[in-house]
Design a protein around this motif. Sequence first.
Motif, PDB file in Angstrom:
ATOM      1  N   GLN A 123       0.834  -1.201   0.000  1.00  0.00           N
ATOM      2  CA  GLN A 123       0.000   0.000   0.000  1.00  0.00           C
ATOM      3  C   GLN A 123       0.880   1.267   0.000  1.00  0.00           C
ATOM      4  N   GLN A 124       1.909   1.266   0.839  1.00  0.00           N
ATOM      5  CA  GLN A 124       2.789   2.440   0.913  1.00  0.00           C
ATOM      6  C   GLN A 124       3.518   2.682  -0.407  1.00  0.00           C
ATOM      7  N   VAL A 125       3.952   1.598  -1.053  1.00  0.00           N
ATOM      8  CA  VAL A 125       4.663   1.730  -2.331  1.00  0.00           C
ATOM      9  C   VAL A 125       3.775   2.418  -3.353  1.00  0.00           C
ATOM     10  N   PHE A 126       2.533   1.969  -3.455  1.00  0.00           N
ATOM     11  CA  PHE A 126       1.664   2.537  -4.483  1.00  0.00           C
ATOM     12  C   PHE A 126       1.148   3.931  -4.119  1.00  0.00           C
ATOM     13  N   VAL A 127       1.097   4.239  -2.830  1.00  0.00           N
ATOM     14  CA  VAL A 127       0.806   5.620  -2.431  1.00  0.00           C
ATOM     15  C   VAL A 127       1.943   6.523  -2.918  1.00  0.00           C
ATOM     16  N   LYS A 128       3.201   6.052  -2.734  1.00  0.00           N
ATOM     17  CA  LYS A 128       4.352   6.843  -3.213  1.00  0.00           C
ATOM     18  C   LYS A 128       4.325   6.989  -4.727  1.00  0.00           C
ATOM     19  N   VAL A 129       3.932   5.922  -5.431  1.00  0.00           N
ATOM     20  CA  VAL A 129       3.839   5.990  -6.899  1.00  0.00           C
ATOM     21  C   VAL A 129       2.852   7.093  -7.285  1.00  0.00           C
ATOM     22  N   TRP A 130       1.709   7.099  -6.629  1.00  0.00           N
ATOM     23  CA  TRP A 130       0.702   8.120  -6.941  1.00  0.00           C
ATOM     24  C   TRP A 130       1.221   9.522  -6.623  1.00  0.00           C
ATOM     25  N   GLU A 131       1.850   9.657  -5.453  1.00  0.00           N
ATOM     26  CA  GLU A 131       2.359  10.979  -5.043  1.00  0.00           C
ATOM     27  C   GLU A 131       3.468  11.481  -5.972  1.00  0.00           C
ATOM     28  N   ALA A 132       4.261  10.545  -6.516  1.00  0.00           N
ATOM     29  CA  ALA A 132       5.405  10.932  -7.360  1.00  0.00           C
ATOM     30  C   ALA A 132       5.105  10.777  -8.847  1.00  0.00           C
ATOM     31  N   ARG A 133       3.833  10.634  -9.200  1.00  0.00           N
ATOM     32  CA  ARG A 133       3.477  10.304 -10.590  1.00  0.00           C
ATOM     33  C   ARG A 133       4.012  11.307 -11.612  1.00  0.00           C
ATOM     34  N   THR A 134       4.060  12.575 -11.241  1.00  0.00           N
ATOM     35  CA  THR A 134       4.507  13.588 -12.208  1.00  0.00           C
ATOM     36  C   THR A 134       6.019  13.510 -12.453  1.00  0.00           C
ATOM     37  N   LEU A 135       6.739  12.830 -11.557  1.00  0.00           N
ATOM     38  CA  LEU A 135       8.190  12.707 -11.685  1.00  0.00           C
ATOM     39  C   LEU A 135       8.624  11.453 -12.447  1.00  0.00           C
ATOM     40  N   ILE A 136       7.669  10.557 -12.678  1.00  0.00           N
ATOM     41  CA  ILE A 136       7.996   9.284 -13.335  1.00  0.00           C
ATOM     42  C   ILE A 136       8.352   9.531 -14.792  1.00  0.00           C
ATOM     43  N   LYS A 137       9.428   8.888 -15.229  1.00  0.00           N
ATOM     44  CA  LYS A 137       9.837   8.963 -16.639  1.00  0.00           C
ATOM     45  C   LYS A 137       9.342   7.700 -17.334  1.00  0.00           C
ATOM     46  N   GLU A 138       8.381   7.875 -18.216  1.00  0.00           N
ATOM     47  CA  GLU A 138       7.712   6.708 -18.803  1.00  0.00           C
ATOM     48  C   GLU A 138       8.618   5.821 -19.653  1.00  0.00           C
ATOM     49  N   LYS A 139       9.740   6.365 -20.117  1.00  0.00           N
ATOM     50  CA  LYS A 139      10.638   5.559 -20.945  1.00  0.00           C
ATOM     51  C   LYS A 139      11.686   4.817 -20.106  1.00  0.00           C
ATOM     52  N   GLU A 140      11.710   5.077 -18.810  1.00  0.00           N
ATOM     53  CA  GLU A 140      12.651   4.379 -17.942  1.00  0.00           C
ATOM     54  C   GLU A 140      11.981   3.152 -17.330  1.00  0.00           C
ATOM     55  N   ASN A 141      12.772   2.303 -16.703  1.00  0.00           N
ATOM     56  CA  ASN A 141      12.300   1.029 -16.164  1.00  0.00           C
ATOM     57  C   ASN A 141      11.392   1.250 -14.952  1.00  0.00           C
ATOM     58  N   PHE A 142      10.086   1.056 -15.149  1.00  0.00           N
ATOM     59  CA  PHE A 142       9.138   1.279 -14.061  1.00  0.00           C
ATOM     60  C   PHE A 142       9.317   0.241 -12.953  1.00  0.00           C
ATOM     61  N   ARG A 143       9.640  -0.996 -13.326  1.00  0.00           N
ATOM     62  CA  ARG A 143       9.847  -2.029 -12.319  1.00  0.00           C
ATOM     63  C   ARG A 143      11.042  -1.689 -11.422  1.00  0.00           C
ATOM     64  N   GLY A 144      12.082  -1.109 -12.034  1.00  0.00           N
ATOM     65  CA  GLY A 144      13.232  -0.669 -11.254  1.00  0.00           C
ATOM     66  C   GLY A 144      12.851   0.441 -10.286  1.00  0.00           C
ATOM     67  N   PHE A 145      11.998   1.348 -10.747  1.00  0.00           N
ATOM     68  CA  PHE A 145      11.475   2.442  -9.927  1.00  0.00           C
ATOM     69  C   PHE A 145      10.704   1.875  -8.724  1.00  0.00           C
ATOM     70  N   LEU A 146       9.842   0.875  -8.996  1.00  0.00           N
ATOM     71  CA  LEU A 146       9.090   0.232  -7.913  1.00  0.00           C
ATOM     72  C   LEU A 146      10.024  -0.446  -6.921  1.00  0.00           C
ATOM     73  N   PHE A 147      11.051  -1.100  -7.455  1.00  0.00           N
ATOM     74  CA  PHE A 147      12.017  -1.805  -6.621  1.00  0.00           C
ATOM     75  C   PHE A 147      12.700  -0.841  -5.657  1.00  0.00           C
ATOM     76  N   ILE A 148      13.095   0.324  -6.155  1.00  0.00           N
ATOM     77  CA  ILE A 148      13.772   1.317  -5.317  1.00  0.00           C
ATOM     78  C   ILE A 148      12.841   1.784  -4.199  1.00  0.00           C
ATOM     79  N   ILE A 149      11.600   2.076  -4.548  1.00  0.00           N
ATOM     80  CA  ILE A 149      10.635   2.520  -3.532  1.00  0.00           C
ATOM     81  C   ILE A 149      10.418   1.419  -2.491  1.00  0.00           C
ATOM     82  N   THR A 150      10.230   0.191  -2.970  1.00  0.00           N
ATOM     83  CA  THR A 150       9.973  -0.929  -2.057  1.00  0.00           C
ATOM     84  C   THR A 150      11.139  -1.135  -1.111  1.00  0.00           C
ATOM     85  N   ARG A 151      12.333  -1.128  -1.671  1.00  0.00           N
ATOM     86  CA  ARG A 151      13.545  -1.331  -0.886  1.00  0.00           C
ATOM     87  C   ARG A 151      13.655  -0.257   0.201  1.00  0.00           C
TER      88      ARG A 151
END
Length: 197
Positions: free
Chosen positions: A58-86
């Motif tokens: 739940q916390q990971v996806f809350v961060k995804v939503w909060e940081a959505r404007t900073l996400i680079k769609e051409k970069e590895n989203f799974r890697g982004f999730l991994f960093i947040i989770t870690r």
Amino acid sequence: MIIINSTLLDMEEEKVLERLKEGEHEAFTQLYNAYWNQVYNFSRLYVSSVEDCKEIVQQVFVKVWEARTLIKEKENFRGFLFIITRNIVFNLSKKSFNESFYKMSVLSAFSDSMEQANCDVEEEIMASQLNDYINQLVDSLPARQKEVFVLSRQHHLSHKEIAFRLDISEKTVEQHIYKVLKFLKENLQLFTIFLAC
């Protein structure tokens, strides 16, 4: 509520991420459905409580939503999730940090924690990356600290056995272990900083 876990193709994922950046809730739901299970399974590698793992998801996806404007769609989203989770996993551990947590979780990567039968390939890659980083940290230690740490964690010698083998006091062994754990903790926290910016 039934959640279908489907993996997004790269092109489809880019479009979904673009829509997420615009604040579209349906895009967020698609990403959640595609990746919640991977986040959960990765958390289970380091956190024994099922409830804590659900909370981490739940916390990971809350961060995804909060940081959505900073996400680079051409970069590895799974890697982004991994960093947040870690980051969240280690922040959770920081609240009740002690040596036994590291024995059971992070430092277990140093001593072949890859034996987990139900690790899928992606989780093994993630754990392997963490293992490689820990090995780099251990390699950068002063020679005596590294020697003490390896004897303790890889060869499972007691403080008394290490003291006898290296002709030093048990107190000195304890001090070396303490310094190494402190060094690893600090550097692992730096490694897991949320890198959305």
